[in-house]
Design an enzyme around this catalytic site. Structure first.
Site, PDB file in Angstrom:
ATOM      1  N   GLU A  18       0.864  -1.179   0.000  1.00  0.00           N
ATOM      2  CA  GLU A  18       0.000   0.000   0.000  1.00  0.00           C
ATOM      3  C   GLU A  18       0.901   1.230   0.000  1.00  0.00           C
ATOM      4  O   GLU A  18       1.876   1.303   0.755  1.00  0.00           O
ATOM      5  CB  GLU A  18      -0.903   0.019   1.239  1.00  0.00           C
ATOM      6  CG  GLU A  18      -1.726   1.299   1.389  1.00  0.00           C
ATOM      7  CD  GLU A  18      -2.513   1.338   2.690  1.00  0.00           C
ATOM      8  OE1 GLU A  18      -3.011   0.271   3.102  1.00  0.00           O
ATOM      9  OE2 GLU A  18      -2.608   2.415   3.310  1.00  0.00           O
ATOM     10  N   GLU A  21      -1.449  11.398   4.291  1.00  0.00           N
ATOM     11  CA  GLU A  21      -2.425  11.196   5.347  1.00  0.00           C
ATOM     12  C   GLU A  21      -2.251  12.329   6.357  1.00  0.00           C
ATOM     13  O   GLU A  21      -1.133  12.813   6.574  1.00  0.00           O
ATOM     14  CB  GLU A  21      -2.220   9.846   6.047  1.00  0.00           C
ATOM     15  CG  GLU A  21      -2.599   8.649   5.198  1.00  0.00           C
ATOM     16  CD  GLU A  21      -2.420   7.337   5.946  1.00  0.00           C
ATOM     17  OE1 GLU A  21      -3.434   6.717   6.320  1.00  0.00           O
ATOM     18  OE2 GLU A  21      -1.256   6.946   6.177  1.00  0.00           O
TER      19      GLU A  21
END
Length: 572
Positions: free
Chosen positions: A384, A389
């Site tokens: 991933e 974020e």
């Protein structure tokens, strides 16, 4: 005996006594001396009339004084001429008639001096003597500043006698110190230049050709952007996506829409749709457009590597029941998660997303990528890529709030063993935060390196060279414990390259999550209203709505994840 003054025909001025009475008769001309207790005594053999005051002003000067009664200027008689008393001349000098006093006095009718007269005499006592009159041999005083010659200091020696040994005898170490100083400075400059050069050369760049895969500026309307021919696909689920998230993602235009060339992902309250009581008890909520059967469940964290239908996972993702007895509730927030799974993917290349993160407690915006196929197994075995974020909490949040953004890689040999702690980083704003404006979040990815940065390569969050296999990079133990069962670790990427598992096509995801129980929001930090291991974590979060919902803003945009553009290039 005659004096020089007698010969020249010039008479000295009248004597001046400071202790005499100030009373004077202006027109008195007799010279008969009278007995007075104010007269000066004479010395032996000298007539009293021959004593003259050496401080007497010249007779040619007439003093003017101000009459304290009439306030008018008037000439005052000399103090040396008292009524019935002639001044005593200096010895051997003929006295000249005196005019009025230079210092002046006021007239008085009494025999004794008045208070005013006494004050005048007192001032006369401390007054400076007047200037002498000019004579034939005297010079006038110049008002121009005089030019004086500065005297030479006797402390200075003659420069020719000063001892200068450094002129005659050279210090043998002076030249060495001179050369050493400049040599060190030159070496410092040269070393800095060399370091800059090798630092520049060490920055890895994409050298091949890049082909555009996706160019999205969100100028189309909402239906076109998310329609069958659009670039974006809405994933609809309320299962928490393996992170225990508290929101449900919908296909509603309330949560994802385009406006004025921007994409908005806006969180809303589920209670606005079904009411507050239904959230906590006695309500069944079904997502009729749930996408669980369309999307690959293996791509979700925590899922199993199987293609068979999982009924339990389906119901968890597509429906919920509120029950106050068990503490289960309907997801209190509705949001959106959009992907390019069906439209664009890439294997090596570049991604640029220009976006502004949302502001509000417990908001979790993310720009990330998942593999199109789980070639090496379920998450995180196939990898991933987290391009960005962040947390919507304010800068005072102790665990990196809205003034931080983070990039990372998730990977591991087992579904519960993630080595993300070895491949992550962040960047921070020192005087502002990432919710104030738009920033460019970029990914550069080849088979030899992967770089994640914000705005410029100098602000990189992660710069990783694929110089060793990921299994050895993880430094995993040979045996791990899964409950009571020991598991011997196997290398799932043994047949791959140093870039494996990041050597497969990945697609892009943009979403706005809320809360979660995976540790992204650590316990006991920032007045977090729930605990990750609590079975009622979502309930505790919903009951604290009055504390976090006002931080999302009332304008609907402050708490929204706003995206300006998305571009994807693939190495070709």
């Amino acid at each position: 005996m005659s004096t020089s003054a007698d010969k020249d025909g010039v008479k000295p001025p009248s004597p001046f006594y400071l202790s005499e009475n100030s009373k004077r008769i202006k027109d008195k001309s007799h010279s008969t001396p009278s007995v007075s207790n104010l007269s000066r005594p004479s010395t032996a053999g000298t007539a009293a009339s021959s004593i003259v005051n050496p401080f007497s002003p010249p007779a040619s000067i007439i003093s003017f004084s101000v009459d304290p009664i009439t306030n008018a200027s008037m000439p005052i008689a000399a103090t040396g001429q008292q009524e019935g008393l002639d001044p005593v001349p200096r010895l051997g000098v003929t006295a000249l008639p005196r005019s009025t006093s230079y210092y002046g006095t006021r007239p008085n009718t009494g025999d004794n001096p008045s208070r005013v007269a006494s004050g005048i005499r007192l001032r006369e006592t401390f007054a400076a003597p007047p200037a002498r009159p000019l004579t034939a041999v005297s010079t006038s005083v110049s008002l121009a500043p005089s030019k004086t010659t500065r005297m030479r200091s006797t402390m200075l020696e003659d420069p020719t006698t000063l001892d200068k040994p450094w002129v005659t005898t050279k210090d043998p170490y002076a030249r060495i110190a001179y050369l050493l100083t400049y040599s060190v400075a030159f070496l410092g400059i040269a070393a800095s230049a060399v370091r800059c050069y090798f630092g520049y050369k060490s920055v890895q760049l994409i050298t091949g050709n890049l082909c555009m895969v996706l160019d999205e500026d969100f100028t189309s309307d909402t239906d076109t952007t998310f329609g069958p021919n659009g670039n974006w696909f809405r994933e609809v689920s309320l299962g928490g996506f393996g992170n225990g998230e508290f929101e449900m993602t919908t296909s509603s235009s309330n949560n994802s829409y385009t406006s004025d060339g921007y994409l908005y992902i806006t969180p809303t309250l589920t209670s606005n749709m079904i009411g507050s009581d239904a959230i906590f008890n006695g309500y069944t909520y079904n997502l009729t457009d749930c996408t669980y059967n369309v999307t690959n469940p293996e791509a979700n964290p925590g899922s199993t590597n199987t293609t068979t239908f999982d009924a339990t996972a389906y119901y968890q993702s597509c429906g919920a029941v509120s029950n106050s007895t068990t503490g289960t509730i309907i997801n209190p927030i509705q949001s959106a998660r959009i992907t390019t799974r069906n439209s664009a993917s890439m294997r090596y290349g570049r991604v640029e997303v220009v976006a502004k993160v949302p502001r509000g407690d417990w908001l979790w915006p993310a720009i990330w990528m998942l593999p199109v196929n789980n070639t090496y197994g379920p998450w995180p075995m196939s990898g991933e890529i987290d391009i960005m974020e962040s947390r919507g909490n304010g800068p005072s949040y102790p665990d990196q709030g809205i003034d931080y953004v983070r990039g990372s890689l998730n990977w591991g040999p087992l579904s519960f063993l993630n080595a993300v702690s070895k491949t992550f980083g962040w960047w921070t704003q020192r005087r502002t935060d990432y919710g104030e404006g738009f920033h460019t979040y970029a990914l550069e990815w080849t088979d030899s390196f992967l770089r994640i940065y914000v705005d410029t390569r100098l602000h990189y969050m992660l710069d990783l060279s694929f110089n060793e296999p990921f299994f050895s990079r993880g430094d995993f133990p040979a045996v791990v414990q899964n409950g009571s069962e020991p598991i011997v670790l196997q290398n799932p990427w043994i047949n791959g390259t140093n870039a494996t598992p990041f050597d497969q096509p990945f697609y892009l995801i943009i979403n706005l999550a809320v809360g979660g129980t995976n540790g992204w929001f650590p316990d006991n930090a920032g007045n977090k209203p729930w605990l990750d291991n609590s079975p009622t974590a979502m309930l505790d979060f919903a009951q604290a709505q009055d504390t976090w919902y006002p931080t999302w803003g009332s304008d609907g945009e402050s708490g929204s994840f706003v995206v300006d553009s998305v571009k994807m290039w693939e190495l070709c």
